[in-house]
Design an enzyme around this catalytic site. Sequence first.
Site, mmCIF file in Angstrom:
data_model
loop_
_atom_site.group_PDB
_atom_site.id
_atom_site.type_symbol
_atom_site.label_atom_id
_atom_site.label_comp_id
_atom_site.label_asym_id
_atom_site.label_seq_id
_atom_site.Cartn_x
_atom_site.Cartn_y
_atom_site.Cartn_z
ATOM 1 N N GLU A 35 -5.574 -19.718 -36.471
ATOM 2 C CA GLU A 35 -6.217 -20.926 -35.866
ATOM 3 C C GLU A 35 -6.620 -20.388 -34.654
ATOM 4 O O GLU A 35 -7.874 -20.877 -34.049
ATOM 5 C CB GLU A 35 -5.616 -22.245 -35.931
ATOM 6 C CG GLU A 35 -5.143 -22.939 -37.215
ATOM 7 C CD GLU A 35 -6.619 -22.888 -37.899
ATOM 8 O OE1 GLU A 35 -7.591 -23.165 -37.418
ATOM 9 O OE2 GLU A 35 -6.451 -22.715 -39.277
ATOM 10 N N HIS A 69 -9.711 -18.012 -34.199
ATOM 11 C CA HIS A 69 -11.121 -18.875 -34.402
ATOM 12 C C HIS A 69 -11.402 -18.977 -33.032
ATOM 13 O O HIS A 69 -12.716 -18.924 -32.794
ATOM 14 C CB HIS A 69 -11.057 -19.987 -35.167
ATOM 15 C CG HIS A 69 -10.934 -19.820 -36.584
ATOM 16 N ND1 HIS A 69 -11.919 -19.230 -37.251
ATOM 17 C CD2 HIS A 69 -10.322 -20.354 -37.790
ATOM 18 C CE1 HIS A 69 -11.769 -19.090 -38.797
ATOM 19 N NE2 HIS A 69 -10.702 -19.885 -38.722
ATOM 20 N N GLU A 126 -13.538 -16.709 -41.560
ATOM 21 C CA GLU A 126 -12.052 -16.850 -42.102
ATOM 22 C C GLU A 126 -11.675 -15.603 -42.391
ATOM 23 O O GLU A 126 -10.308 -15.371 -41.896
ATOM 24 C CB GLU A 126 -12.297 -17.700 -43.421
ATOM 25 C CG GLU A 126 -12.725 -19.167 -43.374
ATOM 26 C CD GLU A 126 -11.738 -19.885 -42.584
ATOM 27 O OE1 GLU A 126 -10.601 -19.519 -42.232
ATOM 28 O OE2 GLU A 126 -12.271 -20.793 -42.012
HETATM 29 ZN ZN LIG Z 1 -9.758 -20.438 -40.693
#
Ligand SMILES: [Zn+2]
Length: 273
Positions: A147, A150, A204
């Site tokens: 996370e 990102h 991702e």
């Molecule tokens: Zn993600």
Amino acid sequence: MSGLAKTVLGFLLGRPLVAIVLAAVVVGILLLHSHRQKTPVTHRVEHVTLTDAQQMQLGAQEYAKTLREDRARIVATGPQYAEVQRVARRIESVARRDKPSFVWRVSLIRKNEANAYCLPGGKIVVFTGILPLTENDAGLATVLGHEVAHATAEHVAERIERNHLTEVAATIIAGGVAFTPAQFLRIEALLGVGSALPFSRSQESEADQIGLIYMARAGYDPRQALAFWKRMERASRGHEPPEFLSDHPSDAHRVERIRGWLPEAEQAYSSRS
Ligand SMILES: [Zn+2]
């Protein structure tokens, strides 16, 4: 009322609108210049317009809103709170090397939803529902590493750019309102709030790679990431797959790719200072 008075009154009434238009124009002219940015770990060149400061403001606004709305469900004591703070601190200290200006904060919210996210600029939200799946500190470090990656790779700013929403975002950051409610909702969706898919598949994958290195640098055995994703795969075969997977679509190759990055991660794990 004389014609002149009417004109003056009209001018005064019109001023708030003039101010909004001016603000939008100033934001547009002064701040909206795309710059080249290199992602950490993967060293990919990306073009983003929002500055670190603007991303921090956008994230902070959304974070404040979330904490306001979920005020009654914020967990601020106990072993789960301590675990989230402990793991987040270690991941943050690693991410800080890539984004020194970000201000990191983490909140645990009591919600039976297996999810977690990091807003632009370093504000992290974890739901208690993901803790049974992370199982231990290394599992949670896998999620937080991903996370936080990102955020340091500026994926939201990149998505905003690609969706031609930079001006809308800049106006919201400048304290204005979105041009239309639909545009505001699209920005919120890109922030990872709600059930929409905020990130692309390649983002991702990039967050997996950066996150793996982050957890290793933070002192967590990166092989535990494989164990976590295998647990997620098993859980996704159940009747109700975890929400985390609907935001983070898994494919058969995810575990393969992670295996491929393991040697570099293990190197980072064993040689950390
Ligand atoms: Zn993600």
